[in-house]
Each structure stands twice: as structure tokens, then as C-alpha cells.
Scaffold this active site. Structure first.
Site, PDB file in Angstrom:
ATOM      1  N   GLU A  53       0.757  -1.200  -0.471  1.00 14.74           N
ATOM      2  CA  GLU A  53       0.242  -0.114   0.197  1.00 14.74           C
ATOM      3  C   GLU A  53       0.653   1.168   0.103  1.00 14.74           C
ATOM      4  O   GLU A  53       1.579   1.818   1.072  1.00 14.74           O
ATOM      5  CB  GLU A  53      -1.161   0.247   1.272  1.00 14.74           C
ATOM      6  CG  GLU A  53      -1.963  -1.513   1.435  1.00 14.74           C
ATOM      7  CD  GLU A  53      -2.915  -0.769   0.798  1.00 14.74           C
ATOM      8  OE1 GLU A  53      -3.829  -0.298  -0.030  1.00 14.74           O
ATOM      9  OE2 GLU A  53      -3.610  -2.521   0.528  1.00 14.74           O
TER      10      GLU A  53
ATOM     11  N   CYS B 147      -3.891   8.174   3.525  1.00  9.74           N
ATOM     12  CA  CYS B 147      -3.227   8.133   2.445  1.00  9.74           C
ATOM     13  C   CYS B 147      -4.499   7.906   2.021  1.00  9.74           C
ATOM     14  O   CYS B 147      -4.835   7.788   0.442  1.00  9.74           O
ATOM     15  CB  CYS B 147      -2.977   6.489   2.882  1.00  9.74           C
ATOM     16  SG  CYS B 147      -3.436   5.212   3.358  1.00  9.74           S
TER      17      CYS B 147
HETATM   18  P1  NAP Z   1       8.316   4.822   4.071  1.00  7.70           P
HETATM   19  O1  NAP Z   1       9.826   5.600   5.085  1.00  7.70           O
HETATM   20  O2  NAP Z   1       8.271   3.807   3.306  1.00  7.70           O
HETATM   21  O3  NAP Z   1       7.904   3.868   5.654  1.00  7.70           O
HETATM   22  C1  NAP Z   1       7.545   2.644   5.546  1.00  7.70           C
HETATM   23  C2  NAP Z   1       7.944   1.806   6.711  1.00  7.70           C
HETATM   24  O4  NAP Z   1       9.245   1.242   6.040  1.00  7.70           O
HETATM   25  C3  NAP Z   1       8.152   2.122   8.711  1.00  7.70           C
HETATM   26  O5  NAP Z   1       8.158   1.206   9.169  1.00  7.70           O
HETATM   27  C4  NAP Z   1       9.885   2.060   7.917  1.00  7.70           C
HETATM   28  O6  NAP Z   1      10.505   2.139   9.437  1.00  7.70           O
HETATM   29  C5  NAP Z   1       9.811   0.623   7.398  1.00  7.70           C
HETATM   30  N1  NAP Z   1      11.192   0.668   6.049  1.00  7.70           N
HETATM   31  C6  NAP Z   1      12.120   2.076   5.919  1.00  7.70           C
HETATM   32  N2  NAP Z   1      12.783   1.824   5.267  1.00  7.70           N
HETATM   33  C7  NAP Z   1      13.048   0.846   4.461  1.00  7.70           C
HETATM   34  C8  NAP Z   1      13.813  -0.499   4.142  1.00  7.70           C
HETATM   35  N3  NAP Z   1      14.887  -0.090   3.428  1.00  7.70           N
HETATM   36  N4  NAP Z   1      12.865  -1.799   4.244  1.00  7.70           N
HETATM   37  C9  NAP Z   1      12.352  -2.445   4.835  1.00  7.70           C
HETATM   38  N5  NAP Z   1      11.808  -1.587   5.742  1.00  7.70           N
HETATM   39  C10 NAP Z   1      11.957   0.720   5.390  1.00  7.70           C
HETATM   40  O7  NAP Z   1       7.510   5.815   4.152  1.00  7.70           O
HETATM   41  P2  NAP Z   1       6.655   6.928   5.450  1.00  7.70           P
HETATM   42  O8  NAP Z   1       7.436   8.500   4.671  1.00  7.70           O
HETATM   43  O9  NAP Z   1       6.758   6.827   7.132  1.00  7.70           O
HETATM   44  O10 NAP Z   1       5.231   6.673   5.280  1.00  7.70           O
HETATM   45  C11 NAP Z   1       4.453   7.920   4.593  1.00  7.70           C
HETATM   46  C12 NAP Z   1       4.198   7.175   3.385  1.00  7.70           C
HETATM   47  O11 NAP Z   1       2.654   6.215   3.313  1.00  7.70           O
HETATM   48  C13 NAP Z   1       3.148   8.417   2.346  1.00  7.70           C
HETATM   49  O12 NAP Z   1       3.748   8.529   0.946  1.00  7.70           O
HETATM   50  C14 NAP Z   1       1.738   7.706   2.411  1.00  7.70           C
HETATM   51  O13 NAP Z   1       1.092   7.473   1.584  1.00  7.70           O
HETATM   52  C15 NAP Z   1       2.067   6.119   2.450  1.00  7.70           C
HETATM   53  N6  NAP Z   1       0.630   5.407   3.596  1.00  7.70           N
HETATM   54  C16 NAP Z   1      -0.035   5.128   2.530  1.00  7.70           C
HETATM   55  C17 NAP Z   1      -0.646   4.379   2.805  1.00  7.70           C
HETATM   56  C18 NAP Z   1      -2.009   2.825   1.990  1.00  7.70           C
HETATM   57  O14 NAP Z   1      -3.027   2.505   2.900  1.00  7.70           O
HETATM   58  N7  NAP Z   1      -1.907   3.173   0.943  1.00  7.70           N
HETATM   59  C19 NAP Z   1      -1.605   4.131   4.414  1.00  7.70           C
HETATM   60  C20 NAP Z   1      -0.883   4.879   5.160  1.00  7.70           C
HETATM   61  C21 NAP Z   1       0.650   5.629   5.146  1.00  7.70           C
HETATM   62  P3  NAP Z   1      11.145   3.328   9.917  1.00  7.70           P
HETATM   63  O15 NAP Z   1      10.338   4.380  10.168  1.00  7.70           O
HETATM   64  O16 NAP Z   1      12.236   3.450  11.149  1.00  7.70           O
HETATM   65  O17 NAP Z   1      12.275   4.256   8.841  1.00  7.70           O
END
Ligand code: NAP
Length: 522
Positions: free
Chosen positions: A256, A295
Site C-alpha cells: 500500500e 493515505c
Molecule cells: P516509509 O519511509 O516508506 O516508511 C514506511 C515503513 O517502512 C516504516 O515502518 C519504515 O521504518 C519502514 N522502512 C523504511 N525503510 C525501509 C527499508 N529499507 N526496508 C524495510 N522497511 C523500511 O514511508 P513514510 O514516509 O514513513 O510513510 C508515508 C507514506 O506512506 C506516504 O507516502 C503515504 O502515502 C503512505 N501511506 C500509504 C497508506 C496506504 O494504505 N496506501 C497508508 C498510510 C501511508 P522507519 O519508520 O523505521 O523508517
């Protein structure tokens, strides 16, 4: 130092080192730290897979539904503490915390009820037996059985409660143990909920684990029958998709990612009509609930050129009433973003969109209530607008994860659909009209690029569930840029945690298989 513990291999374990601080996004104070350094992930995953998996698979769907009901009671009993954590760590108002916390409790309760109806069996039958030859003696019956692995959840910062349980409910009901890695910024609420469930002793050992801190090594611990469900940015999604576990071991991945969701005012909804007012109210609500950090939030608003000014004025008038600041102050309607880092991201996204748009309502420079602008991750709502959506390419590409949306005019519905599809696949589009036939036509036109089409007409004004509210009965996910994932959608969610197999056998054996399973009625 309040270092949050990890629960892995059936015991609480502290990570090594100083850990990463979790902050109050309004006050800037440190709340706790997390560290996953030094954990034996391979051992933790094996424990969950074997001890947790064996115990869960030995139970029937009805028994596992009982586990969900018990979790729901534990969460309900500790609800007040969750609200306090959400205020401190997510900077959300009580109402916004409820979207996450009560949304989680509602979803888990719903799966408990659905699971109960699946009865005392350990397999699901999929479709009817099919003849394999002219003679009816040799048949094929598809079945679904729980995958013999773990479900790893890598979650986003915006839903620390719901993000865990909307995934865990179908996983546990399916008989698959869960390992959750919450986003670091808001990990506390997830960790606390798991701690309460563990302390209550309602789940078998190994059924749930939590790893707080770095994601390092988590994907490496996956084995072929495991699944991974990721919510977060498109960039990290790319890392997950290309990881060896997914690319080579066929670990099933559900993604997602981000989404440029739309709201579409159909031509019949002129100013003064109920449908017009419904769009205006929904856009203002979607922009401000959880400070736009959903999201599913509306990012693009499409209206006929004739109504552009009227819509701009009406939405702006609503946004002007939104007080922003410290959620502990009762007069505040919109709290903070989750971190200063997110505030910087929102400002950078706004700057990029501003290059191609006009500012129709600027809440970004409005004074904050009870919050220091030099410390708090707060920003008021901003409505942007462009009269040239065909050339303003950034508005279809940049998701500002905050209280920001862009208004744009369309000339004919085909053009509106084209603009919406330039989001390259979204979680949800909402449609506003009093014309049921047109709603149906538009919904079908948008269905191929959206996981959900939410149509609001005056008939459903009082009962509709909201553009951005993800209800467990409906699909959550979207094609293309939205990640291509599918979650929820009632019992459909169980499919991800089951393996489908075709059993080919004599009639008596097939009869015995169907007698030992419940039809998978989606
Ligand atoms: P992100 O940086 O991708 O982080 C999401 C998760 O992935 C966190 O738990 C993060 O851990 C982890 N992560 C980071 N790097 C990783 C890696 N190399 N390998 C495995 N896991 C890793 O996303 P964000 O910026 O925090 O979140 C915001 C985004 O999420 C927005 O763009 C939003 O659109 C999207 N979102 C989508 C939905 C949906 O249902 N479609 C819902 C909510 C949010 P850490 O926090 O420890 O870095």
C-alpha cells in the site's frame, strides 16, 4: 531513558545502543526510544513460524475468531491510555486519535464476527467440485489453507493502531502469526497495544511479536511461505519488491503506497444543491482529519469550470474556521503532523505545487494555538488551484502528505476521468451528484484505476461513511502507484494469508474434503 522493549521469541527484549528517540511533535520533548539492534531476528521469526503457527493452525476459524474478540476487549479496556499516547506521540486531537484507535477496535470486532460464522473447520473450500473427465468419478476441488509461515507487517507512521489491527485481524483469523514493525516516529502506540495483548495472555505464544526501531534485517529473515504486508512510501515499496525474499523466494508481498485521490463534482451538482455542499464539506474534512495524513485523503478536487470559483470560496470558508495547534487545547480542531521531518516534507511538496498553482486558501501562515511554531510540527490547511490541469503535471504526481489539496476544472466528464487517471492508480475517488444513473456510469469508468469509488448523493448524506474512512467491508488498496495491494474487503482479506490448492481425487475423498471445510463466501 524509556527504551521500548521488543517482543520476539516469546519474550521481551531490549535492543542495544542508545536507540532512536520518539518525540512529541507539538512540544518537541522526548517520549521514549526504540532500538532493534542486536536482536536475533532469525530466532524470533522461527519461534513465530513454528510455535505461533502450529498453535494457531491447530485452532478452528471459530476459535481464532474468539482470539480476536478477546483482543478487542483488551484494547477496549486500555483505550484511555491509547488516546494519551496518540496525543503525545502523534499530536492528534481526540477525534483524530479515535479514527486510528476506535477504527482498530471496530475492525477487529468485525473480523471476530465474520470469523465466528466460518465455524469449526480448518480449511475453506473455493468454488464447487469440477469434473476432470467425462466420468464424474474424478473431481477437482479448490481449497484454501493457512500459509505455513509468518506475516511481517512493515507499517506507516500515520496509523499506529489501525495499521496494525486491520492487518493482524485477517492474519490471525487465517491462522498466521504476526510480526509487526511499526514506523519509528509513532511506534509507541503499536508497542503498547501489543504489550497489553501479551500481558493479557489471550494469544498463544508466538502469535504476535513486535520489533521497534530499524527495519534492518527483517526482510532477510523471511522464508518462502511467509508473507509481507507493507504500507509506506513508493520508494521503500521498491526496496521491498526487489528484495531477494520477494524476487527469488516468492514471499507474497502486499504493498500500500502513496496515492493522489480525487473528489469529483458531477455537472448536475451546481452551487446551492445538496451534492455541491456535500463535496465542499467532504473536501474540507478530508484535508483536515489527521492533518491530511491519511493515505486516502482527497488530494485533487475536480469541478466543472463554471463552478470553480464557487467551490474555491466555499471550501476556503470552511478551512478558515479550522484552528490549528496543541491538541490538548479544546479549541484546537487540527493537531500536528507526526514530526518536524514531515513538516519539512509538506513544505517542500507545497513549494513544488505552488510553482504550478495559485493559493486559494493559505492557512500555512496562520497563528498556532498553544504551540510554538519554532518547535511544533503544525501547519494549517492550504487549498491550491490550477485552471490548467492538463499542463500542471506536478498536481497529478506530487502527494503532499498533509492538509493540502488542489482544485482544478474539467471540460466534460471524459476529460475529468483523464485527469483522475493521471494519478496512475489511486486508493479512492469520490463522486458527488444527485443523479444515480450518472453515478453508476462514473463509478464504473473510475473502477479500473481505483480500489474504491465512494459516491455521495443526498440520499446517503446522513449514512455515508466518508471518503477517506477505510471500512473493513470494503476493499482497501489501489492499482499502479497506490501499490497494487488489496486489504480488507470483508473475508476477501483472508485470501492473502491462505494458499490455494486444487485437490484432485475420487468423489468420496472430495466429499470428505468439502465436509471438513467452509465455503469461502467472499
Ligand atoms: P516509509 O519511509 O516508506 O516508511 C514506511 C515503513 O517502512 C516504516 O515502518 C519504515 O521504518 C519502514 N522502512 C523504511 N525503510 C525501509 C527499508 N529499507 N526496508 C524495510 N522497511 C523500511 O514511508 P513514510 O514516509 O514513513 O510513510 C508515508 C507514506 O506512506 C506516504 O507516502 C503515504 O502515502 C503512505 N501511506 C500509504 C497508506 C496506504 O494504505 N496506501 C497508508 C498510510 C501511508 P522507519 O519508520 O523505521 O523508517
Amino acid at each position: 531513558m524509556n527504551l521500548l522493549q521488543n517482543y520476539l521469541s516469546g519474550r521481551w527484549q531490549a535492543g542495544t545502543g542508545q536507540g532512536t528517540p520518539l518525540l512529541d511533535p507539538v512540544l518537541g520533548t522526548e517520549l521514549a526510544r526504540v532500538s532493534s539492534a542486536g536482536l536475533d531476528l532469525a530466532d524470533g521469526f522461527t519461534f513465530a513460524r513454528e510455535t505461533g503457527g502450529n498453535a494457531l493452525r491447530a485452532m478452528t476459524y471459530r476459535e481464532r475468531a474468539g482470539l480476536l474478540a478477546a483482543i478487542g476487549k483488551v484494547l477496549q479496556a486500555n483505550r484511555d491510555a491509547y488516546y494519551e499516547i496518540a496525543t503525545a506521540n502523534s499530536g492528534t486531537t481526540k477525534k483524530d486519535s479515535g479514527v486510528d484507535i476506535d477504527g482498530a477496535i471496530f475492525t477487529i470486532g468485525q473480523y471476530a464476527r465474520w470469523g465466528e460464522a466460518l465455524g469449526d473447520v480448518r480449511a475453506l473450500s473455493d468454488g464447487a467440485p469440477a469434473r476432470m473427465s467425462k466420468e464424474p468419478a474424478f473431481l477437482s476441488q479448490h481449497v484454501l489453507v493457512p500459509t505455513r509461515g509468518v506475516a511481517l507487517f512493515i507499517n506507516a507512521f500515520n496509523f499506529p493502531a489501525w495499521g496494525l489491527w486491520e492487518k493482524a485481524a485477517p492474519a490471525l483469523l487465517s491462522g498466521v502469526p504476526v510480526i509487526v514493525k511499526p514506523a519509528t516516529a509513532t511506534a509507541w502506540l503499536t508497542q503498547r497495544m501489543v504489550a497489553d495483548v501479551v500481558e493479557a495472555g489471550v494469544l498463544p505464544a508466538g502469535a504476535i511479536s513486535v520489533v521497534c526501531g530499524s527495519s534492518q534485517g527483517l526482510m532477510d529473515a523471511l522464508k518462502p511461505f511467509d508473507v509481507v504486508s507493507f504500507t509506506g512510501s513508493a520508494e521503500t515499496a521498491g526496496v521491498i519488491r526487489s528484495h531477494k525474499a520477494v524476487a527469488q523466494l516468492s514471499v507474497r508481498a502486499n504493498i500500500e503506497a502513496d496515492s493522489l485521490n480525487s473528489a469529483l463534482l458531477l455537472p448536475d451538482a451546481a452551487p446551492g444543491t445538496p451534492a455541491f455542499d456535500l463535496l465542499v464539506a467532504e473536501v474540507a474534512r478530508e484535508m483536515t482529519v489527521k492533518s491530511g495524513q491519511k493515505c486516502t485523503a482527497i488530494r485533487r478536487v475536480l469541478v466543472t469550470a463554471a463552478h470553480y470559483d464557487a467551490v474555491a470560496q466555499a471550501i476556503s470558508a470552511k478551512l478558515a474556521k479550522v484552528t490549528v495547534g496543541n491538541p490538548r487545547n479544546d479549541t484546537v480542531r487540527m493537531g500536528a503532523l507526526v514530526s518536524r521531518e514531515q513538516l519539512d516534507n509538506v513544505k517542500a511538496g507545497l513549494a513544488e505545487l505552488r510553482g504550478q498553482t495559485d493559493v486559494l486558501h493559505d492557512g500555512a501562515s496562520a497563528p498556532l494555538v498553544d504551540a510554538d511554531p519554532a518547535i511544533a510540527a503544525c501547519i494549517g490547511p492550504v487549498l491550491l488551484g490550477t485552471r490548467s490541469p492538463a499542463t500542471a503535471d506536478r498536481v497529478h504526481a506530487v502527494e503532499v502528505f498533509g492538509p493540502v489539496a488542489t482544485l482544478m476544472p474539467y471540460d466534460g466528464l471524459e476529460q475529468a476521468y483523464d485527469f483522475i487517471r493521471r494519478g496512475e492508480g489511486s486508493l479512492v475517488a469520490s463522486v458527488y451528484s444527485a443523479d444515480a444513473a450518472q453515478i453508476a456510469e462514473t463509478a464504473l469508468a473510475l473502477a479500473d484505476s481505483h480500489g474504491r469509488v465512494h459516491a455521495i448523493s443526498p440520499e446517503v448524506a446522513a449514512v455515508q461513511t466518508g471518503h477517506g474512512n477505510v471500512m473493513p467491508m470494503s476493499l482497501h488498496g489501489g492499482p499502479g502507484r497506490a501499490g497494487g495491494g488489496e486489504e480488507l474487503g470483508g473475508l476477501r482479506a483472508l485470501g492473502f494469508y491462505h494458499r490455494r490448492s486444487a485437490i484432485q481425487a475420487e468423489t468420496a475423498a472430495i466429499d470428505a474434503v468439502t465436509a471438513a471445510s467452509t465455503p469461502f463466501a467472499r
